[in-house]
Design a protein around this motif. Structure first.
Motif, PDB file in Angstrom:
ATOM      1  N   GLU A 137     -71.383  21.364  49.492  1.00 64.70           N
ATOM      2  CA  GLU A 137     -71.454  20.184  50.348  1.00 64.70           C
ATOM      3  C   GLU A 137     -70.157  19.928  51.107  1.00 64.70           C
ATOM      4  N   TYR A 138     -69.026  20.213  50.485  1.00 65.81           N
ATOM      5  CA  TYR A 138     -67.742  19.893  51.109  1.00 65.81           C
ATOM      6  C   TYR A 138     -67.038  21.108  51.690  1.00 65.81           C
ATOM      7  N   ASN A 139     -67.638  22.292  51.534  1.00 63.72           N
ATOM      8  CA  ASN A 139     -67.033  23.514  52.059  1.00 63.72           C
ATOM      9  C   ASN A 139     -65.557  23.575  51.670  1.00 63.72           C
ATOM     10  N   MET A 140     -65.317  23.300  50.408  1.00 54.59           N
ATOM     11  CA  MET A 140     -63.966  23.211  49.866  1.00 54.59           C
ATOM     12  C   MET A 140     -64.000  23.764  48.447  1.00 54.59           C
ATOM     13  N   PRO A 141     -62.959  24.470  48.034  1.00 51.96           N
ATOM     14  CA  PRO A 141     -62.929  24.922  46.641  1.00 51.96           C
ATOM     15  C   PRO A 141     -62.827  23.741  45.668  1.00 51.96           C
ATOM     16  N   ILE A 142     -63.843  23.620  44.847  1.00 57.50           N
ATOM     17  CA  ILE A 142     -63.854  22.650  43.751  1.00 57.50           C
ATOM     18  C   ILE A 142     -63.935  23.525  42.495  1.00 57.50           C
ATOM     19  N   ILE A 143     -62.869  23.566  41.727  1.00 57.22           N
ATOM     20  CA  ILE A 143     -62.716  24.558  40.676  1.00 57.22           C
ATOM     21  C   ILE A 143     -63.190  24.026  39.328  1.00 57.22           C
ATOM     22  N   PHE A 144     -63.992  24.838  38.641  1.00 56.85           N
ATOM     23  CA  PHE A 144     -64.540  24.523  37.329  1.00 56.85           C
ATOM     24  C   PHE A 144     -63.540  24.963  36.261  1.00 56.85           C
TER      25      PHE A 144
END
Length: 168
Positions: free
Chosen positions: A115-122
């Motif tokens: 959705e944000y075209n951004m790295p959201i890291i797990f």
């Protein structure tokens, strides 16, 4: 991939780029704080090691691992960051709660990436015991926070390089 023999702090693969021109958000669960504080420390120190500036790292806390997804969304929307690192710890108990939390947060973080075209890291530990969590939060298997920070740096670099390539 973490195994019983792997030290998470030994980074494999391509060279790690400089993080000097990158901005990072770190969202940390307060639940299992002994573990999540160690993960946060590892992530922060790794970002600094690769050149991130102190003023380009913002950290916020959320009550539990399930809340990481909303914390990450708010950070993506309002934090002026290039990547968000989500750090939490869920330890198996006697009820299905573990499964629901793990599925919810992994699905939520995946959705936020798209959705944000951004790295959201797990950077969430999902272990059977507290000892396994300790082993992965600065213990004998290194620190998952280190791995999450390196992943964030590499993904921001990938995104920046592809955006530059597209402009040529």
């Amino acid at each position: 991939m973490a195994t019983s023999q792997k030290n998470l702090s030994v980074i494999e693969g391509s060279a790690i780029p400089s993080a000097a021109d990158m901005r990072f958000g770190i969202v940390v669960s307060e639940w299992n704080s002994e573990i999540t504080n160690a993960l946060s420390k590892g992530a922060y120190e790794t970002l600094m090691k690769y050149g991130a500036l102190k003023e380009n790292i913002v950290k916020v806390s959320v009550p539990g691992t399930f809340e990481l997804t909303l914390g990450a969304q708010l950070m993506a929307e309002n934090g002026d960051v290039d990547a968000v690192i989500c750090l939490g710890c869920v330890i198996q108990g006697e009820t299905p709660h573990f499964t629901f939390i793990c599925q919810g947060v992994s699905n939520g973080i995946t959705t936020l990436n798209m959705e944000y075209n951004m790295p959201i890291i797990f950077g969430v530990l999902t272990t059977n015991t507290m000892e396994q969590a300790q082993d992965r939060a600065g213990g004998k298997h290194g620190n998952k926070g280190d791995e999450a920070a390196v992943t964030a740096i590499k993904m921001v670099s990938l995104q920046q390089n592809l955006e530059e390539f597209a402009q040529v």
